[in-house]
Design an enzyme around this catalytic site. Structure first.
Site, PDB file in Angstrom:
ATOM      1  CG  HIS A   1      -3.702  -3.935   3.318  1.00 43.36           C
ATOM      2  ND1 HIS A   1      -2.660  -3.438   4.073  1.00 43.36           N
ATOM      3  CD2 HIS A   1      -4.359  -2.855   2.819  1.00 43.36           C
ATOM      4  CE1 HIS A   1      -2.688  -2.120   4.046  1.00 43.36           C
ATOM      5  NE2 HIS A   1      -3.708  -1.741   3.291  1.00 43.36           N
TER       6      HIS A   1
ATOM      7  CB  CYS B   1      -0.978  -0.030   1.174  1.00 42.76           C
ATOM      8  SG  CYS B   1      -2.455   0.985   0.905  1.00 42.76           S
TER       9      CYS B   1
ATOM     10  CD  GLU C   1      -1.283  -6.424   5.560  1.00 42.11           C
ATOM     11  OE1 GLU C   1      -1.450  -5.221   5.800  1.00 42.11           O
ATOM     12  OE2 GLU C   1      -0.936  -6.853   4.442  1.00 42.11           O
TER      13      GLU C   1
END
EC number: 6.3.5.2
Length: 528
Positions: free
Chosen positions: A186, A99, A188
């Site tokens: 993202h 990001c 994660e």
């Protein structure tokens, strides 16, 4: 002799960790920075999070297999936006920007980042280009990912290529020669499909890391650290009955035995019959628990207070006052222990103050700046699922370990607006009905958190031939792995109908029940 042995053991452990090749996360203020570390630790690789402004000299002295640049709330073109020493890219260590991290790479290498005409928050579909890259090895050509950005890449730098895109933006880039990669989404976050595989590809295939981290060895280190830090002094711990405080108590007890004093403060803001359940822990786990009824004090201090942050601060301050009065009776008490976990810290504020504060947590944002006691937080680098695993290893029973989380400020932040005794009584009964029905229908352990919120909104209703004008209650049930993201639970209609009917008919003061169907993000799990 005893402490010399402990110091020697810690020296060995520290030396071992220094020699382990780590994945380094440079934190630019993302609420998910620690979650990146959690995901990589989950696959067995030691991961460390440090501020983005850490001097290059320090980074060079670390044994690093790869570097991840986290997301962040800033725009790369904003005044005083966080930046990076370009020498990082000359260390011949693979770099992955996520990001904001990707946007910073683009800017530093001469590309162009612009403000989005269409910002992306939430789920999006990503499409892989026909470019070979280890980053997307063994992945399908399209899948769902989680976006959270207001800026986008307009022009990629020279010597970089585009790996993936969404309908609105460039989703991934790479410089394969220098092993520099960027993701606009993202990986994660648990709701990004194949996010774990992308991180595995970076860690194992690109960085050539080896598995070198385990929860068990980390816990042993924590116990030894507690022994070394506390020494012969005593620790006082506020026991709430929740998973975090109970695991924290048993870890500290393992380290310092009878020098742990657990304090159960009845704030009057607890779940129904909570005091009885907590006092049962005294016998189940051989804990030294001191009971204090401070319910009248807490309610008086909260009178006419509606702001949620103010409520948290008041409750945190009064907790410390209670604990410090106890320490006057025993001057050997030097530490205040808390079951603060990673998600508490992340949502309150980043350690480097780069992230946008969502809300303060009672454990980290509710304490006064000045207090006599030193703070001990042995769980503040663990996520909820890790803490549950620690609890299993410590022998905690299922009914205690898998209890739904309950916030430190208690019902004060589930009563929107001013807290009164009448509202507390209403909410206690409503939540008790919800919990009873979850157990009756074998749903309690299928849901990670379930509770009721009482709104400061009254509506007209009819009961019998009588008009009513009473409060609105909201049922909130979520499923989550780590409490960093969460999805609302799709409960059976018949179950919701039964709970709603019981609350309206059995709880005096509620005539309307709603069900919260918002996910996190953009909403938080608790309402305040």
């Amino acid at each position: 002799m005893k402490y010399a042995l402990i110091r020697k053991l810690l020296f060995v452990l520290r030396t071992y960790m220094m020699n382990v090749r780590a994945i380094l996360v440079l934190d630019f203020g993302s609420q998910y920075s620690q979650l990146i570390a959690r995901r990589i630790r989950e696959i067995g690789v030691y991961t460390k999070v440090i501020p983005y402004y850490t001097p290059l000299k320090e980074i060079k002295n670390m044994n690093i297999a790869g570097i991840i640049l986290s997301g962040g709330p800033a725009s790369v073109y904003a005044k005083d936006a966080p930046t990076l020493n370009m020498e990082i890219f000359n260390l011949k260590i693979p770099v992955l920007g996520i990001c904001y991290g990707m946007q910073l790479i683009v800017k530093l290498f001469g590309g162009l980042v612009s403000k989005d005409y269409k910002q992306e928050y939430g789920s999006s579909e990503i499409f892989l280009k026909n470019e070979k890259s280890l980053l997307f090895s063994e992945l399908p050509n399209k899948f769902q990912i989680i976006m959270s950005h207001g800026d986008s890449i307009e022009k990629i730098p020279n010597n970089f290529k585009q790996l993936a895109f969404t309908k609105n933006c460039i989703a991934s880039i790479s410089n394969e020669d220098q092993k520099i990669y960027g993701l606009q989404f993202h990986p994660e976050v648990t709701h990004s499909e194949f996010g774990d595989q992308i991180l595995k590809n970076f860690v194992f295939k690109i960085c050539q890391s080896q598995t070198n981290w385990s929860l068990e060895s980390n816990v042993e280190t924590i116990v030894e650290k507690i022994k070394l830090k506390v020494g012969s002094k005593k620790v006082i711990l506020g026991l709430s009955g929740g998973t975090d405080s109970l695991v924290c108590a048993l870890l500290i007890k393992k380290a310092i035995k009878e020098n742990l004093i657990c304090v159960f403060v009845n704030t009057g803001l607890l779940r129904k019959n909570e005091d009885k359940k907590i006092l049962e822990l005294k016998h189940q786990y051989d804990l030294n628990i001191k009971y204090i009824d401070a319910s009248e004090k807490f309610l008086n201090y909260l009178k006419n207070i509606s702001d949620p942050e103010e409520k948290r601060k008041i409750i945190g301050k009064e907790f410390v006052n209670v604990f410090e009065k106890i320490t006057l009776e025993d001057q050997n008490i030097e530490y205040l222990a808390q079951g603060t976990i990673y998600s508490d810290v992340i949502e309150s504020k980043s350690k480097n103050n780069a992230s946008s504060k969502i809300k303060s947590h009672h454990n980290v944002g509710g304490l006064p700046d000045k207090m006599r006691l030193k703070l001990l937080e042995p769980l503040n680098e663990f996520f909820k699922d890790e803490i549950i695993q620690i609890g299993i290893n410590l022998g905690i029973k299922k009914e205690a370990l898998y209890r739904h989380p309950f916030p430190g400020p208690g019902l004060a932040i589930r009563i929107i607006g001013e807290v009164t005794q009448e509202k507390i009584n209403i909410l206690q009964e409503a939540e008790n009905i919800l919990t009873e029905e979850l157990f009756t229908n074998d749903l309690y352990y299928e849901i990670r958190q379930a509770f009721v919120v009482l709104l400061p909104v009254k509506s007209v209703g009819v009961m019998g031939d009588q008009r009513t004008y009473e409060y609105t209650a909201v049922i909130r049930c979520v499923n989550t792995q780590d409490f960093m993201t969460a999805e609302w639970t799709e409960l059976p209609y018949n179950f919701l109908r039964k709970v709603s009917s019981r609350i309206i008919n059995e709880v005096r003061g509620i005539n309307r029940v709603c069900y919260d169907i918002s996910s996190k993000p953009p909403s938080t799990i608790e309402w305040e």
